[in-house]
Design an enzyme around this catalytic site. Sequence first.
Site, PDB file in Angstrom:
ATOM      1  N   ARG A 148       0.855  -1.197   0.000  1.00  0.00           N
ATOM      2  CA  ARG A 148       0.000   0.000   0.000  1.00  0.00           C
ATOM      3  C   ARG A 148       0.885   1.240   0.000  1.00  0.00           C
ATOM      4  O   ARG A 148       0.645   2.204  -0.700  1.00  0.00           O
ATOM      5  CB  ARG A 148      -0.953   0.006   1.204  1.00  0.00           C
ATOM      6  CG  ARG A 148      -1.675   1.331   1.365  1.00  0.00           C
ATOM      7  CD  ARG A 148      -2.895   1.299   2.284  1.00  0.00           C
ATOM      8  NE  ARG A 148      -2.789   0.426   3.417  1.00  0.00           N
ATOM      9  CZ  ARG A 148      -2.026   0.661   4.499  1.00  0.00           C
ATOM     10  NH1 ARG A 148      -1.303   1.757   4.579  1.00  0.00           N
ATOM     11  NH2 ARG A 148      -1.978  -0.215   5.482  1.00  0.00           N
ATOM     12  N   LYS A 189      -8.493   6.217 -19.157  1.00  0.00           N
ATOM     13  CA  LYS A 189      -8.817   6.703 -20.489  1.00  0.00           C
ATOM     14  C   LYS A 189      -7.591   6.623 -21.410  1.00  0.00           C
ATOM     15  O   LYS A 189      -7.107   5.554 -21.682  1.00  0.00           O
ATOM     16  CB  LYS A 189      -9.396   8.108 -20.377  1.00  0.00           C
ATOM     17  CG  LYS A 189     -10.502   8.230 -19.307  1.00  0.00           C
ATOM     18  CD  LYS A 189     -11.674   7.339 -19.676  1.00  0.00           C
ATOM     19  CE  LYS A 189     -12.883   7.392 -18.783  1.00  0.00           C
ATOM     20  NZ  LYS A 189     -12.793   7.346 -17.355  1.00  0.00           N
ATOM     21  N   TYR A 234     -17.055  16.019 -15.417  1.00  0.00           N
ATOM     22  CA  TYR A 234     -17.531  14.634 -15.378  1.00  0.00           C
ATOM     23  C   TYR A 234     -18.562  14.480 -14.251  1.00  0.00           C
ATOM     24  O   TYR A 234     -18.330  14.935 -13.125  1.00  0.00           O
ATOM     25  CB  TYR A 234     -16.340  13.693 -15.178  1.00  0.00           C
ATOM     26  CG  TYR A 234     -16.757  12.267 -14.918  1.00  0.00           C
ATOM     27  CD1 TYR A 234     -17.602  11.598 -15.791  1.00  0.00           C
ATOM     28  CD2 TYR A 234     -16.321  11.589 -13.787  1.00  0.00           C
ATOM     29  CE1 TYR A 234     -18.006  10.294 -15.550  1.00  0.00           C
ATOM     30  CE2 TYR A 234     -16.714  10.277 -13.539  1.00  0.00           C
ATOM     31  CZ  TYR A 234     -17.568   9.639 -14.425  1.00  0.00           C
ATOM     32  OH  TYR A 234     -17.963   8.349 -14.177  1.00  0.00           O
ATOM     33  N   ASP A 252      -7.802  18.645 -14.173  1.00  0.00           N
ATOM     34  CA  ASP A 252      -8.101  17.304 -14.675  1.00  0.00           C
ATOM     35  C   ASP A 252      -7.725  17.300 -16.156  1.00  0.00           C
ATOM     36  O   ASP A 252      -8.393  17.911 -16.986  1.00  0.00           O
ATOM     37  CB  ASP A 252      -9.594  17.011 -14.459  1.00  0.00           C
ATOM     38  CG  ASP A 252      -9.992  15.594 -14.890  1.00  0.00           C
ATOM     39  OD1 ASP A 252      -9.309  15.028 -15.762  1.00  0.00           O
ATOM     40  OD2 ASP A 252     -10.999  15.082 -14.375  1.00  0.00           O
TER      41      ASP A 252
HETATM   42  O1  P1T Z   1     -13.708   6.498 -14.012  1.00  0.00           O
HETATM   43  P1  P1T Z   1     -12.541   7.002 -13.249  1.00  0.00           P
HETATM   44  O2  P1T Z   1     -11.229   6.391 -13.626  1.00  0.00           O
HETATM   45  O3  P1T Z   1     -12.775   6.985 -11.766  1.00  0.00           O
HETATM   46  O4  P1T Z   1     -12.348   8.560 -13.654  1.00  0.00           O
HETATM   47  C1  P1T Z   1     -13.286   9.554 -13.345  1.00  0.00           C
HETATM   48  C2  P1T Z   1     -13.171  10.676 -14.334  1.00  0.00           C
HETATM   49  C3  P1T Z   1     -12.515  11.838 -13.968  1.00  0.00           C
HETATM   50  N1  P1T Z   1     -12.357  12.865 -14.830  1.00  0.00           N
HETATM   51  C4  P1T Z   1     -12.843  12.797 -16.084  1.00  0.00           C
HETATM   52  C5  P1T Z   1     -12.651  13.953 -16.996  1.00  0.00           C
HETATM   53  C6  P1T Z   1     -13.500  11.657 -16.524  1.00  0.00           C
HETATM   54  O5  P1T Z   1     -13.964  11.624 -17.778  1.00  0.00           O
HETATM   55  C7  P1T Z   1     -13.686  10.562 -15.629  1.00  0.00           C
HETATM   56  C8  P1T Z   1     -14.437   9.345 -16.020  1.00  0.00           C
HETATM   57  N2  P1T Z   1     -15.266   9.515 -17.121  1.00  0.00           N
HETATM   58  C9  P1T Z   1     -16.079   8.570 -17.660  1.00  0.00           C
HETATM   59  C10 P1T Z   1     -16.194   7.323 -17.198  1.00  0.00           C
HETATM   60  C11 P1T Z   1     -16.853   9.023 -18.838  1.00  0.00           C
HETATM   61  O6  P1T Z   1     -17.376   8.185 -19.591  1.00  0.00           O
HETATM   62  O7  P1T Z   1     -16.923  10.222 -19.049  1.00  0.00           O
END
Ligand code: P1T
Length: 405
Positions: free
Chosen positions: A72, A221, A124, A196
């Site tokens: 961790r 992503k 998001y 972000d």
């Molecule tokens: O899904 P996760 O890895 O927890 O990420 C969250 C997140 C944070 N910031 C942005 C700009 C994002 O697009 C996302 C996650 N977005 C999607 C799952 C989506 O389909 O837009």
Amino acid sequence: MNIQLLFKTTTQINNLTNTLFVGTNMKFNTKTIHGGQKDIDPAYNSVMPPIYQTTTYAQSTPGGHKGFEYSRSGNPTRAALENSLAAIENGKFGLAFGSGLAAIDAVIKLLKPGDEVISTNDLYGGSYRLFTKIFEGLGIKFHFIGMNNANNIENYINKNTKLIWVETPTNPMINIIDIKTCAFISKKHNLLLAVDNTFATPYLQNPLDHGADIVMHSATKYLGGHSDVVMGALIVKDDALAKKLYFIQNASGAICGPQDAFLVLRGIKTLHLRMQRHCENGKAVAHYLQNNPKIENVYWPGFENHPNHEIAKEQMSDYGGMVSFTTIGNNYNEAIKIVENLKVFTLAESLGGVESLAGHPASMTHASIPKEEREKTGVVDSLIRLSVGIEDIEDLIEDLEQAIN
Ligand code: P1T
């Protein structure tokens, strides 16, 4: 402070000192492959870091270990990824988490009850849900505001303001926020600026170079790039800030596993190639949609009439692979029919993988934002969001053509 945590930070800094020479003077395409990497496998000189699938590390005497004591707190495969993340974002410290939201969660945990955050109102849906449903309940106040004119931020700053939260390009309206102006304001008022950078990736923009304090990624992503890992990342330059975030990462424990760290490290090695094609295909799709008489609005920052095209041109090296659009008449059922009819594009949440995806934000990724709130920012019933993949562009256009017409 707990000795183990002090040690953890020292370890990270030592690891970093060992690896910083790999990456500082490289150009981006070289950094994606070698940035922050060193020969971490003295046993067999493996070119890729081994997946250290272990929770713990043998000690010869208490504290007698080789830099890692419990996974961790630190894991060699994760450390290889964290050093790569730091290198590609022109930062000093990278931190990998179990998801993008876990990374955001760690940033907000820098704050305390009574503190205030100024966030873009186009973001998001899951980030919005985390802010409003978890952290507002713990006494942190969020102001969701339009940031197309970043100077608007100053109207919301008061003595409790601690953090500016920016997404650019935004999800799903592909708005562009001027990072330099945000950084100027945050420094003037002694605030933190977090960006972000999920949609742009470090291939297109490096927020730390524009004055941001924290870069956040949903590595799920483009960084991972193959729709097979959920992961988050933070990158910072400042030692004291890194120490606080490492403390939170270890104390709250929302880390990623070594297999996932390996996959994202592998994904990063082709980030530049994939992004180049995402941008080419995104541009072609945006132009196709703009010329389709059934389409009303196309949101893509490469268009000269995009509200912040000039800022995009300055802070990004290209315009990315995300394109959103609405149909004439703003008909919910028509939009649903289009996304159902697509054959090469897959109807799915998420974005940034090699394959093209289509989403209907109002009922999918942004359903957690109340209708009145989301419609204020343009997330209307007919909005469709495309993550344009790296397939042959002719197939993508043909698919859109048959689904729309
Ligand atoms: O899904 P996760 O890895 O927890 O990420 C969250 C997140 C944070 N910031 C942005 C700009 C994002 O697009 C996302 C996650 N977005 C999607 C799952 C989506 O389909 O837009």
